[in-house]
Design a protein around this motif. Structure first.
Motif, short mmCIF file in Angstrom:
data_model
loop_
_atom_site.label_atom_id
_atom_site.label_comp_id
_atom_site.label_asym_id
_atom_site.label_seq_id
_atom_site.Cartn_x
_atom_site.Cartn_y
_atom_site.Cartn_z
N PRO A 1 5.22 -1.36 7.19
CA PRO A 1 6.29 -1.68 8.15
C PRO A 1 6.32 -0.76 9.36
N GLY A 2 5.86 0.47 9.22
CA GLY A 2 5.92 1.41 10.33
C GLY A 2 4.78 1.31 11.32
N VAL A 3 3.79 0.47 11.02
CA VAL A 3 2.60 0.36 11.87
C VAL A 3 2.78 -0.74 12.91
N GLU A 4 2.53 -0.38 14.15
CA GLU A 4 2.46 -1.36 15.23
C GLU A 4 1.00 -1.49 15.64
N GLN A 5 0.40 -2.64 15.36
CA GLN A 5 -1.01 -2.83 15.69
C GLN A 5 -1.17 -3.17 17.16
N ARG A 6 -2.08 -2.46 17.82
CA ARG A 6 -2.40 -2.70 19.22
C ARG A 6 -3.82 -3.25 19.32
N PRO A 7 -4.06 -4.25 20.16
CA PRO A 7 -5.42 -4.79 20.30
C PRO A 7 -6.33 -3.78 20.98
N LEU A 8 -7.60 -3.83 20.60
CA LEU A 8 -8.62 -2.95 21.17
C LEU A 8 -9.65 -3.81 21.89
N VAL B 1 0.86 -1.19 0.00
CA VAL B 1 0.00 0.00 0.00
C VAL B 1 0.89 1.23 0.00
N PRO B 2 0.39 2.37 -0.50
CA PRO B 2 1.24 3.55 -0.64
C PRO B 2 1.58 4.25 0.67
N GLY B 3 0.78 4.04 1.72
CA GLY B 3 0.96 4.79 2.97
C GLY B 3 2.29 4.49 3.65
N ASP B 4 2.80 5.50 4.38
CA ASP B 4 4.06 5.34 5.10
C ASP B 4 3.91 5.73 6.57
N PHE B 5 2.72 5.49 7.11
CA PHE B 5 2.44 5.84 8.50
C PHE B 5 3.40 5.10 9.44
N VAL B 6 3.83 5.81 10.48
CA VAL B 6 4.68 5.21 11.51
C VAL B 6 4.05 5.47 12.87
N GLY B 7 3.78 4.41 13.62
CA GLY B 7 3.21 4.58 14.94
C GLY B 7 2.30 3.42 15.32
N ALA B 8 1.77 3.49 16.52
CA ALA B 8 0.88 2.46 17.04
C ALA B 8 -0.56 2.75 16.60
N ALA C 1 -7.23 3.19 26.41
CA ALA C 1 -6.55 2.16 27.17
C ALA C 1 -5.64 1.29 26.30
N SER C 2 -5.87 1.28 24.99
CA SER C 2 -5.04 0.47 24.09
C SER C 2 -3.60 0.97 24.04
N GLY C 3 -3.40 2.24 24.38
CA GLY C 3 -2.06 2.81 24.32
C GLY C 3 -1.65 3.27 22.93
N ALA C 4 -2.54 3.09 21.94
CA ALA C 4 -2.25 3.56 20.58
C ALA C 4 -2.65 5.02 20.47
N GLY C 5 -1.86 5.77 19.74
CA GLY C 5 -2.21 7.17 19.53
C GLY C 5 -3.17 7.37 18.39
N THR C 6 -3.48 6.28 17.68
CA THR C 6 -4.34 6.37 16.49
C THR C 6 -5.32 5.22 16.50
#
Length: 253
Positions: free
Chosen positions: A167-174, A133-140, A208-213
């Motif tokens: 590659p820059g995405v860290e998936q956090r459970p919700l 995919v074209p996106g280059d998002f980095v973060g949780a 509570a997931s700790g993700a900023g997004t």
């Protein structure tokens, strides 16, 4: 991975949805970018309006049928129809045929359209077989499953699989990711107190997931969750449609 040139895999009808068109057209432009990156030519009929879901939910079968007939006529020539909304795609795929239970000719047309209608991530993952995919998002990132996409279309694995391609995405459970955000279209209007309590619970879980997004696939959920977060003083949590996250920065006009 080398990609086929745009258009080499055929045309796709993009149903923008009325809410996206009026409230956040950048989602539609992101969907266009993703469809093109997958090697297809997106086409947007300029007469499209609403799928008829509000009327259907309110019991106004006459207006729902009229809008369904209009949309069927606008999109039935395309080999695939894609919508960046699980609720609108679910309306077409699940409910359109039943609008015409007393009209065989229109029911057949509705069934044919339903069979080739897909929510955006469903199309990208299951039909186009996208591996980049074209996106280059980095973060949780954590993901909220919108009710209609999940229950009417089975959209669950697809957005997460596409996020795994970043590659820059860290998936956090919700926690309670499959629970409603409280919007539910007319439900939030008829039962605002209940809707607000459900939205608050959803926002508590997101925080509570700790993700900023938090990413999701329906603009109705997006506006409801973002609105609640801002009202409780959370200006930092980003609420983003999955199309915009996957597509990344859009080229300026």
């Amino acid at each position: 991975m080398s990609k086929p040139p745009p258009g080499s895999r055929g045309e796709v009808g993009l149903f923008v949805t009325c809410l996206v068109d009026l409230m956040r057209p950048s989602i539609a432009f992101a969907a266009l970018k993703l469809i093109e990156a997958a090697g297809y030519t997106p086409v947007v009929p300029n007469t499209q309006t609403c799928c008829g879901q509000p009327g259907h939910n309110a019991g106004d079968a006459r207006s729902a049928r009229a809008l369904a007939q209009k949309l069927i006529a606008e999109f039935e020539a395309f080999p695939c129809i894609v919508a960046p909304s699980g609720s609108c795609a679910g309306m077409i795929r699940t409910h359109y045929p039943h609008l015409f239970d007393d009209d065989d000719a229109w029911r057949i047309r509705a069934e044919a359209l339903a069979a080739k209608t897909f929510e955006l991530t469903q199309f990208l993952a299951d039909v186009a077989g996208v591996t980049e995919v074209p996106g280059d998002f980095v973060g949780a990132v954590t993901y909220h499953d919108s009710c209609a996409g999940l229950r009417e279309l089975g959209v669950k694995r697809q957005p997460r699989a596409l996020l795994d391609r970043m590659p820059g995405v860290e998936q956090r459970p919700l926690d309670e990711c499959e629970e409603c955000c409280g919007f539910g279209g007319l439900f939030s209007v008829k039962y605002p107190d209940i809707s607000g309590a459900i939205a608050q619970r959803k926002c508590d879980n997101i925080r509570a997931s700790g993700a900023g997004t938090v990413a999701l696939g329906d603009l109705g959920c997006m506006m409801n969750i973002e609105g609640r977060l801002r009202r409780i003083g959370d200006e930092g949590t980003q609420v983003i449609h999955i199309a915009e996250l996957l597509a990344g920065r859009l080229d300026p006009d």
